[in-house]
Scaffold this active site. Structure first.
Site, PDB file in Angstrom:
ATOM      1  N   CYS A 284      35.386  51.644  32.891  1.00  0.00           N
ATOM      2  CA  CYS A 284      35.690  52.124  34.254  1.00  0.00           C
ATOM      3  C   CYS A 284      37.192  51.967  34.417  1.00  0.00           C
ATOM      4  CB  CYS A 284      34.928  51.333  35.301  1.00  0.00           C
ATOM      5  SG  CYS A 284      33.125  51.429  35.145  1.00  0.00           S
ATOM      6  N   ASP A 347      34.991  46.607  33.871  1.00  0.00           N
ATOM      7  CA  ASP A 347      35.427  46.163  35.196  1.00  0.00           C
ATOM      8  C   ASP A 347      34.623  46.990  36.190  1.00  0.00           C
ATOM      9  OD1 ASP A 347      36.951  44.670  37.024  1.00  0.00           O
ATOM     10  OD2 ASP A 347      38.336  46.338  37.285  1.00  0.00           O
ATOM     11  N   CYS A 400      35.914  42.557  41.190  1.00  0.00           N
ATOM     12  CA  CYS A 400      36.752  41.920  42.207  1.00  0.00           C
ATOM     13  C   CYS A 400      35.949  41.579  43.456  1.00  0.00           C
ATOM     14  CB  CYS A 400      37.951  42.798  42.560  1.00  0.00           C
ATOM     15  SG  CYS A 400      37.514  44.484  43.090  1.00  0.00           S
TER      16      CYS A 400
END
Length: 472
Positions: A284, A347, A400
């Site tokens: 990604c 990610d 995140c």
């Protein structure tokens, strides 16, 4: 590249300090407009606040200068900056602002008065947190109410509430700052459940401070720290000191010597170890900060992204940096490798709750149901990522999010399949970041980590990262 690639210090000591209320001017605007343009800016702010809070619309898209919200695009640059400052402050402090307004109302606002509520919040954000004269915020809010048929009959109420808020703001800020979390109740409860009440309070406090600008350099971090008036962080990133200008104007940008990337976002690509001569797939990849790191580490990189526009942006970023990777527009869930890779970086798409310092709308556009859906997606993507590497190959899984349902719990479920094993990260390899490495050997950063130092702000994005090895 975006800072959310998004973005000689040590982590702060644990303590029980209560979160202090943010001080006026924390967003650093210096606007006091009382003309027609100023009214349009407040009207735009109220409309966009409604879009975020009531319709779950992403703020980033609305703030795009070319394709963003029409009322925003109509404004000049000074008024756009004012709108951004109002929205950032309002969204960072929304539960507290609403609590203060509520404490001044004899009866709750009538049902269906959401437009009025947004007018009050926009004005309150200016009075409480921005460098704007209180009388300007009050007068323009009253005018805004008078020009809206839905709110015209409440103009005198707007005037009374905001004038009282102006008179009593110091007392209200001190009281609310100690009793009301700045984050919504659903997220506060999840933070407490995962991190405990003291750490949840520190994280919530840290989320009130806008993120610094961190850059990843090709080489010579200390040298670039001197050139850019920066500080080298334990991650190896360079943090700029209070920079608020145009990033492309800085030395080294046009030469491709560095790119903007939050310090925490720079960690996952560093977890593979030596990559010289190895084939790595970045699953990604856009906007490309991690891809650039992998190329610099010596890997032959294939970078995937399902968005044509984001992939084009990645290609442009790599071109500026003078780096090369094979790029492919595809949904990684459908990608099949003709030849298995040595390593893969996933990610994964997530709720982005670790990036709230720079994206304060996240907590109002996402909710528990989104986290659950995204965690299931990540689980499926991680299982697929493991099929793309050779037996013995490594997969770094990261995101995140501060929510462990999207991180640690996904990893444990995939490990339960028996097809891979965790490769523990050694804290000794990460001086200054030891507290960010869990007992299981995974990275878990929070915005409360990395202390301010010598004029440099602290914090970094909330990030999770783990190294997995595919079994034979």
């Amino acid at each position: 590249m975006t800072s959310d690639e998004n973005k000689t210090a040590s982590l702060p000591k644990r303590n029980s300090r209560k979160p202090a209320p943010a001080q006026k001017g924390s967003e650093n605007p210096a606007f006091a407009r009382s003309d027609k343009s100023g009214l349009k800016a407040r009207q735009a702010a109220a409309k966009m606040l409604a879009a975020v809070v009531d319709r779950k619309t992403s703020l980033d898209g609305m703030l795009d200068a070319t394709n963003g919200n029409p009322v925003y695009r109509e404004l000049n640059e000074a008024d756009r900056a004012l709108v951004r400052a109002i929205l950032n402050s309002a969204l960072r402090q929304l539960p507290r602002i609403e609590a203060m307004i509520g404490s001044l109302l004899q009866t709750p606002l009538p049902e269906g008065a959401r437009a009025l509520d947004h007018v009050l919040v926009v004005a309150a954000a200016q009075i409480l947190y921005l460098d704007i004269p209180d009388h300007s915020a009050v007068d323009l809010a009253v005018e805004q109410a008078q020009t809206d048929p839905r709110n015209k009959r409440f103009a005198s109420l707007v005037n009374a509430i905001l004038r009282r808020l102006s008179r009593e703001k110091k007392q209200l800020l001190a009281t609310v700052g100690e009793t009301i979390p700045a984050i919504p109740a659903w997220f506060h409860e999840r933070l407490v459940g995962y991190y405990g009440a003291p750490e949840a309070a520190r994280i919530a406090d840290a989320l009130l401070t806008p993120a610094a600008i961190d850059v990843t350099v090709k080489s010579d971090a200390q040298g670039w720290a001197q050139r850019l008036n920066g500080r080298v962080l334990p991650t190896g990133s360079v943090r700029l000191a209070g920079f608020s200008g145009a990033v492309p104007a800085l030395a080294g940008f046009d030469d491709g010597e560095w790119w903007v990337q939050d310090a925490a976002a720079a960690l996952p690509a560093k977890l593979f170890g030596a990559l010289g001569g190895k084939r790595v797939v970045d699953l990604c990849a856009a906007p490309g900060g991690k891809t650039a790191q992998l190329v610099l580490a010596g890997a032959t990189v294939t970078a995937l992204d399902q968005s044509a526009s984001r992939l084009k942006r990645l290609q442009g970023n790599l071109a500026r940096l003078g780096l090369q990777a094979t790029t492919q527009e595809t949904n990684m869930a459908h990608f099949r490798a003709e030849e298995l890779f040595d390593a893969a970086l996933l990610d994964a798409p997530c709720s982005s709750t670790g990036t709230i310092r720079r994206h304060p709308d996240v907590l109002w556009t996402k909710g528990p149901e989104d986290i659950e859906k995204l965690a299931l997606l990540q689980e499926n993507l991680l299982r697929h990522a493991l099929t793309l590497v050779k037996p013995g190959g490594l997969v770094v899984f990261s995101n995140c999010s501060l929510d462990k349902r999207e991180g640690e719990e996904v990893t444990e479920r995939v490990l339960g399949d028996g097809h891979c094993e965790r490769v523990a990260i050694d804290p000794a390899d990460w001086p200054g970041l030891e507290d960010a490495i869990t007992p299981l050997g995974e990275f878990r950063t929070t915005p409360a980590m990395i202390a301010p130092q010598d004029g440099f702000s602290g914090g970094l994005d909330g990030f999770y990262a783990v190294v997995l090895r595919r079994k034979a």
